[in-house]
Scaffold this motif. Structure first.
Motif, PDB file in Angstrom:
ATOM      1  N   LEU A 176      14.571  78.284  15.596  1.00 15.32           N
ATOM      2  CA  LEU A 176      14.006  79.374  16.384  1.00 15.32           C
ATOM      3  C   LEU A 176      12.903  78.884  17.327  1.00 15.32           C
ATOM      4  O   LEU A 176      12.590  79.558  18.309  1.00 15.32           O
ATOM      5  N   TYR A 177      12.351  77.726  17.054  1.00 14.96           N
ATOM      6  CA  TYR A 177      11.352  77.150  17.962  1.00 14.96           C
ATOM      7  C   TYR A 177      12.020  76.595  19.221  1.00 14.96           C
ATOM      8  O   TYR A 177      11.514  76.757  20.328  1.00 14.96           O
ATOM      9  N   PHE A 178      13.159  75.948  19.059  1.00 18.36           N
ATOM     10  CA  PHE A 178      13.809  75.280  20.186  1.00 18.36           C
ATOM     11  C   PHE A 178      14.810  76.169  20.925  1.00 18.36           C
ATOM     12  O   PHE A 178      15.152  75.879  22.066  1.00 18.36           O
ATOM     13  N   PHE A 179      15.284  77.225  20.307  1.00 18.33           N
ATOM     14  CA  PHE A 179      16.355  78.011  20.907  1.00 18.33           C
ATOM     15  C   PHE A 179      15.849  78.863  22.062  1.00 18.33           C
ATOM     16  O   PHE A 179      14.829  79.550  21.954  1.00 18.33           O
ATOM     17  N   GLN A 180      16.584  78.812  23.187  1.00 13.88           N
ATOM     18  CA  GLN A 180      16.298  79.665  24.343  1.00 13.88           C
ATOM     19  C   GLN A 180      17.478  80.608  24.534  1.00 13.88           C
ATOM     20  O   GLN A 180      18.592  80.157  24.819  1.00 13.88           O
ATOM     21  N   ASP A 181      17.235  81.881  24.378  1.00 12.88           N
ATOM     22  CA  ASP A 181      18.302  82.870  24.461  1.00 12.88           C
ATOM     23  C   ASP A 181      18.702  83.110  25.910  1.00 12.88           C
ATOM     24  O   ASP A 181      17.978  82.738  26.844  1.00 12.88           O
ATOM     25  N   VAL A 182      19.864  83.730  26.071  1.00 10.03           N
ATOM     26  CA  VAL A 182      20.294  84.125  27.411  1.00 10.03           C
ATOM     27  C   VAL A 182      19.432  85.283  27.885  1.00 10.03           C
ATOM     28  O   VAL A 182      18.877  86.026  27.070  1.00 10.03           O
ATOM     29  N   PRO A 183      19.263  85.464  29.196  1.00  9.09           N
ATOM     30  CA  PRO A 183      18.420  86.557  29.693  1.00  9.09           C
ATOM     31  C   PRO A 183      18.976  87.919  29.302  1.00  9.09           C
ATOM     32  O   PRO A 183      20.174  88.081  29.076  1.00  9.09           O
ATOM     33  N   LYS A 184      18.069  88.889  29.209  1.00  6.17           N
ATOM     34  CA  LYS A 184      18.500  90.247  28.958  1.00  6.17           C
ATOM     35  C   LYS A 184      19.252  90.785  30.165  1.00  6.17           C
ATOM     36  O   LYS A 184      19.024  90.377  31.299  1.00  6.17           O
ATOM     37  N   VAL A 185      20.156  91.718  29.911  1.00  8.06           N
ATOM     38  CA  VAL A 185      20.887  92.364  31.005  1.00  8.06           C
ATOM     39  C   VAL A 185      19.933  93.314  31.714  1.00  8.06           C
ATOM     40  O   VAL A 185      19.292  94.157  31.083  1.00  8.06           O
TER      41      VAL A 185
END
Length: 490
Positions: free
Chosen positions: A260-269
């Motif tokens: 969870l420190y390294f993960f970058q989620d996709v942008p919100k719609v």
């Protein structure tokens, strides 16, 4: 691990080097949905037709693509490693109880069938949780990841406490809670075919990495489970039966903190409201999906059915063998859970070099060819096992060869079901294709685990016969829709 991934996923065709992942990441950013929707003809919005694929130049894959080619798009390294690592954790946590499940259940008053149920039941509740979770995930991945980590930690603590409580059904309850964490299986697959971050020519390669972690899970998981059982740790809290739960919970805490420190989620719609208050972006996507559904032809529905059945059959057979081996080897070869775990692990470990090779070379071949090749290898193992049972010549060496062929064949075949289907369907269908393939996986895991637990009771020849029948149906579908299964490589 990063360098290993880079070595195998970087793809070269006919001596021409493709651009490095770093270049792809720097030039192929994640597309946003802020622009107004573009009006396109429904036929154009769909994936290229079968005839267009047939007319493609066969040398297309040999030419190095431009650095900004969206077909080779990849996400950031931290996010990609998080997804692959989490899939390895999920696979490990699914299989670590296989070695000692039957004896743990027996100690608390359960049967071999009950132990098979505890192996397969998480997928039932995972399937039930997927639909409501999909309504709240907003097309993103952070929430599903957090749910997976928390559910595995809590579920395995309950699984471990069943010994102290002397309550058989607490094992089942713990596995049910763990099943909520296995919703992550679908999200790992969806991420690796998400058109916002993954180019169409990267999907088979990433699917191969997921299958490699799958092989890791059913190799290392049973081995560690069997080793912990052998060591014993004779006390009411931490012993041969409960240590698998405590160890898995502890490992999950560490993985969750790092991931969870390294993960970058996709942008919100981003919602775009007009004067009438309509979400134009959302309406455009819904319209595209409805048009695609209404225009699907009979052969296209056949492709969907073929991929779903193939996905189900792969996990049906793998799940059946994984739950049956500890029971069958105890009956025929006198194996302990430790020995059975080692046996399962040896078969899985032997497949790893071949799966690594497939990561390097599978992008050169059609997904339909990989599927057919893997299924043929697996069927060879099934037929050989049937011959051994008929001639009463089951010994370690011959049985091991059968297990190796089954594990290699059906793991290899499972690499391309979602990637192939995602290439055939419109981009807006990615969530749906991921969901139907995952439900196919789940149905195979559950029914396979139950079949494996009951294999000795129903007769091992009948047990193998059921698996051959399932594969036979898949072979018929595969042959019928062979032409329609053609898709882009990579």
């Amino acid at each position: 691990m990063l360098s290993t991934v880079a070595d195998y996923v970087a793809h070269r065709e006919s001596g021409g080097k493709r651009p490095s992942w770093g270049k792809l990441n720097s030039t192929a950013s994640t597309p946003t949905i802020q622009q107004p929707p573009i009006s396109v003809d429904p036929q154009v919005a769909r994936n290229p037709s079968q005839e267009e694929f047939e007319m493609q130049d066969t040398t297309e894959a040999d030419a190095p693509p431009p650095a900004d080619d969206p077909e080779f798009r990849l996400p950031k390294w931290g996010s990609l490693v998080t997804i692959v690592g989490t899939n390895a954790l999920l696979q490990f946590s699914f299989f670590i109880t296989v070695s000692s499940a039957s004896l743990y259940a027996e100690y608390l008053g359960g049967s071999a069938v009950f132990s098979g149920l505890t192996i397969g039941i998480p997928t039932v509740f995972s399937g039930l949780a997927l639909i409501p979770l999909a309504k709240y995930d907003q097309g993103r991945y952070t929430l599903p990841l957090r749910i997976s980590y928390v559910a595995i930690i809590v579920g395995y603590i309950l699984h471990a406490l069943a010994y102290k409580a002397k309550f058989l059904y607490l094992i089942l309850i713990g596995r049910i809670v763990t099943g909520l964490g296995f919703t992550g299986f679908m999200y790992m697959k969806r991420y690796c075919s998400d058109p916002r971050i993954i180019g169409i020519r990267r999907r088979t390669t990433l699917a191969s990495w997921l299958v490699l972690t799958q092989a890791f899970g059913f190799s290392v998981g049973p081995f560690i489970g069997g080793l912990l059982y052998k060591v014993g740790f004779s006390n009411d809290i931490f012993n041969g039966y409960t240590s698998t739960g405590w160890v898995t919970s502890a490992v999950t805490v560490v993985v969750a903190a790092v991931a969870l420190y390294f993960f970058q989620d996709v942008p919100k719609v981003h919602r775009i409201d007009n004067n009438a208050g309509t979400d134009r972006t959302g309406a455009s996507e819904v319209q595209e999906e409805r048009l695609a559904i209404s225009q699907l032809t009979g052969p296209q529905w056949g492709v969907i059915a073929s991929m779903c059945w193939s996905s189900m059959s792969c996990f049906f057979i793998l799940g059946a063998w994984e739950s049956n081996i500890p029971i069958f080897t105890a009956y025929v070869l006198g194996y302990t859970p430790y020995a059975a775990g080692n046996f399962i692990a040896l078969g899985g470990i032997a497949t790893l070099p071949f799966l690594l090779v497939s990561i390097r070379y599978s992008p050169r071949f059609q997904d339909r060819v990989t599927l057919a090749t893997g299924s043929a290898i697996g069927v060879t193992g099934l037929v050989l096992m049937l011959v051994l049972l008929a001639t009463d010549r089951v010994v370690f060496g011959s049985f091991y060869v059968c297990w190796f062929l089954v594990a290699l064949g059906f793991n290899l075949a499972s690499t391309c079901t979602l990637s192939l289907l995602s290439k055939q369907m419109p981009n807006a269908w990615n969530a749906r294709t991921s969901l139907v393939i995952q439900y196919s996986n789940y149905s195979g895991r559950v029914t396979g685990a139950v079949l494996g637990g009951a294999g000795v009771q129903m007769g091992m020849k009948n047990y193998i016969g059921v698996q051959l029948a399932v594969v036979g149906i898949g072979a018929f579908l595969h042959a019928t829709f062979w032409k329609q299964l053609k898709a882009k490589t990579g």
